[in-house]
Design an enzyme around this catalytic site. Structure first.
Site, PDB file in Angstrom:
ATOM      1  N   ARG A  65      27.324 -34.799   5.759  1.00 30.13           N
ATOM      2  CA  ARG A  65      28.608 -34.953   5.071  1.00 30.13           C
ATOM      3  C   ARG A  65      29.728 -34.301   5.882  1.00 30.13           C
ATOM      4  O   ARG A  65      30.824 -34.864   6.040  1.00 30.13           O
ATOM      5  CB  ARG A  65      28.507 -34.323   3.670  1.00 30.13           C
ATOM      6  CG  ARG A  65      29.830 -34.122   2.940  1.00 30.13           C
ATOM      7  CD  ARG A  65      30.415 -35.388   2.383  1.00 30.13           C
ATOM      8  NE  ARG A  65      31.650 -35.115   1.688  1.00 30.13           N
ATOM      9  CZ  ARG A  65      31.753 -34.890   0.367  1.00 30.13           C
ATOM     10  NH1 ARG A  65      30.657 -34.896  -0.380  1.00 30.13           N
ATOM     11  NH2 ARG A  65      32.911 -34.665  -0.190  1.00 30.13           N
ATOM     12  N   ASP A  72      28.256 -45.028  -3.693  1.00 28.89           N
ATOM     13  CA  ASP A  72      28.931 -44.486  -4.873  1.00 28.89           C
ATOM     14  C   ASP A  72      29.242 -45.630  -5.819  1.00 28.89           C
ATOM     15  O   ASP A  72      29.468 -46.766  -5.376  1.00 28.89           O
ATOM     16  CB  ASP A  72      30.223 -43.769  -4.486  1.00 28.89           C
ATOM     17  CG  ASP A  72      30.775 -42.942  -5.634  1.00 28.89           C
ATOM     18  OD1 ASP A  72      30.263 -41.823  -5.850  1.00 28.89           O
ATOM     19  OD2 ASP A  72      31.688 -43.415  -6.339  1.00 28.89           O
ATOM     20  N   TYR A  99      37.027 -45.232 -15.265  1.00 32.00           N
ATOM     21  CA  TYR A  99      37.700 -44.555 -14.161  1.00 32.00           C
ATOM     22  C   TYR A  99      39.009 -45.251 -13.804  1.00 32.00           C
ATOM     23  O   TYR A  99      40.021 -44.597 -13.522  1.00 32.00           O
ATOM     24  CB  TYR A  99      36.786 -44.514 -12.933  1.00 32.00           C
ATOM     25  CG  TYR A  99      35.646 -43.535 -13.045  1.00 32.00           C
ATOM     26  CD1 TYR A  99      35.861 -42.168 -12.876  1.00 32.00           C
ATOM     27  CD2 TYR A  99      34.359 -43.979 -13.310  1.00 32.00           C
ATOM     28  CE1 TYR A  99      34.814 -41.263 -12.967  1.00 32.00           C
ATOM     29  CE2 TYR A  99      33.301 -43.072 -13.404  1.00 32.00           C
ATOM     30  CZ  TYR A  99      33.534 -41.721 -13.240  1.00 32.00           C
ATOM     31  OH  TYR A  99      32.495 -40.826 -13.332  1.00 32.00           O
ATOM     32  N   ARG A 131      24.132 -33.063  -2.525  1.00 37.77           N
ATOM     33  CA  ARG A 131      24.584 -31.751  -2.062  1.00 37.77           C
ATOM     34  C   ARG A 131      23.533 -30.650  -2.167  1.00 37.77           C
ATOM     35  O   ARG A 131      23.679 -29.604  -1.540  1.00 37.77           O
ATOM     36  CB  ARG A 131      25.836 -31.338  -2.844  1.00 37.77           C
ATOM     37  CG  ARG A 131      27.082 -32.112  -2.446  1.00 37.77           C
ATOM     38  CD  ARG A 131      28.253 -31.705  -3.296  1.00 37.77           C
ATOM     39  NE  ARG A 131      28.120 -32.205  -4.667  1.00 37.77           N
ATOM     40  CZ  ARG A 131      28.895 -31.828  -5.678  1.00 37.77           C
ATOM     41  NH1 ARG A 131      29.840 -30.920  -5.478  1.00 37.77           N
ATOM     42  NH2 ARG A 131      28.725 -32.347  -6.876  1.00 37.77           N
ATOM     43  N   ARG A 156      20.460 -39.407  -7.891  1.00 42.73           N
ATOM     44  CA  ARG A 156      21.219 -38.530  -7.006  1.00 42.73           C
ATOM     45  C   ARG A 156      20.276 -37.728  -6.116  1.00 42.73           C
ATOM     46  O   ARG A 156      20.538 -36.551  -5.813  1.00 42.73           O
ATOM     47  CB  ARG A 156      22.147 -37.618  -7.813  1.00 42.73           C
ATOM     48  CG  ARG A 156      23.441 -37.253  -7.087  1.00 42.73           C
ATOM     49  CD  ARG A 156      24.314 -36.305  -7.906  1.00 42.73           C
ATOM     50  NE  ARG A 156      24.858 -36.928  -9.090  1.00 42.73           N
ATOM     51  CZ  ARG A 156      24.952 -36.332 -10.286  1.00 42.73           C
ATOM     52  NH1 ARG A 156      24.529 -35.100 -10.446  1.00 42.73           N
ATOM     53  NH2 ARG A 156      25.468 -36.973 -11.313  1.00 42.73           N
TER      54      ARG A 156
END
Length: 352
Positions: free
Chosen positions: A40, A77, A154, A31, A27
């Site tokens: 973003r 992702d 998921y 962010r 990662r």
């Protein structure tokens, strides 16, 4: 394809001697970087960013330029495959990923298409090719995908879960249905990673984020078996050299011996695994990647340096170590601390 100018990561994956321990961060484009947040915002939403090869290239290169890491990792992702299977993926504020149409029955599984990486997922190999061009052979590019088990969690749960009760019920009560889903996902992941390799990825990682929630027998049956199929199905060669394959199971410390037997080149370790014990258990069969606790990056730079030194000592001087965190960078980590982490790895591990 030309070998990168800085090939320490690839050499470490092959357990070859390197002048220092290479480092990248899971990662690493995210962010915690203000430059990422600006892109973003420009994209409008997360999946629009993933689906733009131009913007994905920009954010992939941001940590290479800022941190000086020894490998770039494709910005994407793990849920791109479920999204391409028409399950209604969206990212809800404060909730994380949500699957609007969960997979709960044999009919649901049978209705799933296997996405074509040259069609529905074309934006991913296009991004790989664009990133390789923009990197200009400075450092290698890592491609990735989620493991079939992790994608299935998921898709069956409908998003994130604390108990994994729905998919575990399926595993215990209707294992044949779950195996049919995992079969499809293994084919989809294999095709997807092969497309990334063909587009220029110089290593690939399989993220088995939720394998650690399983019992040992269930892990082997529902997770490891399908990662083994993927490893077997990868056309992992570029320019006559094998493309290293990395397996990372969060919570997978108990199964490192089984993971090493898959034929993968590198095993990722989470921060709860003792590196010296991992070395003893896998011998010289695979390289190891990891495994600093991600929360160490909240600490002062001098403490980060001490923890880096301790981790390097635990792995030992033998070849075959790629430094990384034991999981992804947390979004509120100060960027300067990530810079201090990378610098400490390079300085403290230098052997020339």
């Amino acid at each position: 394809m030309t070998r990168p100018e800085n090939d320490t990561f690839l050499r470490a994956c092959r357990r070859e001697p390197t002048p220092y321990t290479p480092v990248w961060l899971m990662r690493q484009a995210g962010r915690y970087l203000p430059e990422y947040r600006r892109v973003r915002e420009q994209a409008g939403d997360f999946m629009s960013l993933c689906r733009s090869p131009e913007l994905a290239t920009e954010v992939t290169l941001q940590p290479v330029d800022r941190l000086g890491v020894d490998a770039a990792i494709l910005f994407s992702d793990i849920l791109t495959i479920p999204a391409a299977m028409d399950r209604g993926l969206r990212f809800a504020p404060g909730e994380g990923p949500v699957i609007d149409y969960p997979v709960r029955s044999a009919a649901d599984v049978d209705a799933l298409p296997i996405p074509d990486p040259g069609e529905e997922l074309r934006y991913v190999p296009d991004a790989v090719a664009a990133i390789r061009k923009a990197l200009n052979n400075r450092v290698p590019l890592i491609g990735f995908a989620g493991s079939p088990w992790t994608l299935a969690t998921y898709m069956v749960e409908g998003g994130s879960s604390k108990t994994y009760g729905t998919i575990k019920r399926l595993a215990y009560d209707e294992p044949a249905v779950l195996h049919r889903l995992l079969d499809k996902l293994a084919v989809a992941v294999t095709d997807y990673l092969n497309a990334q390799i063909e587009a220029g990825a110089q290593a690939v990682q399989i993220f088995d984020t939720w394998g650690g929630v399983l019992t040992p027998p269930a892990y082997r049956e529902f997770s490891l078996t399908y990662m083994q199929r993927i490893v077997n199905g990868l056309r992992a060669v570029n320019d006559g050299e094998r493309v290293p394959v990395i397996l990372f199971t969060k919570g997978g410390g108990p199964w490192l011996g089984d993971m090493a037997a898959t034929g993968a080149d590198v095993l990722g370790l989470d921060w709860q695994t003792d590196p010296a014990d991992a070395r003893r258990r896998v011998g010289g069969r695979v390289a190891l990647q990891g495994n600093l606790d991600p929360t160490v990056l909240y600490a002062r730079p001098e403490r980060i340096e001490r923890e880096v030194a301790r981790t390097l000592d635990a792995f030992g001087p033998q070849p075959g170590h790629v430094f990384n965190l034991g999981h992804g960078v947390n979004p509120d980590v100060p960027p300067e601390h990530a810079e201090a982490f990378v610098a400490a790895v390079h300085q403290l591990s230098r052997r020339d």
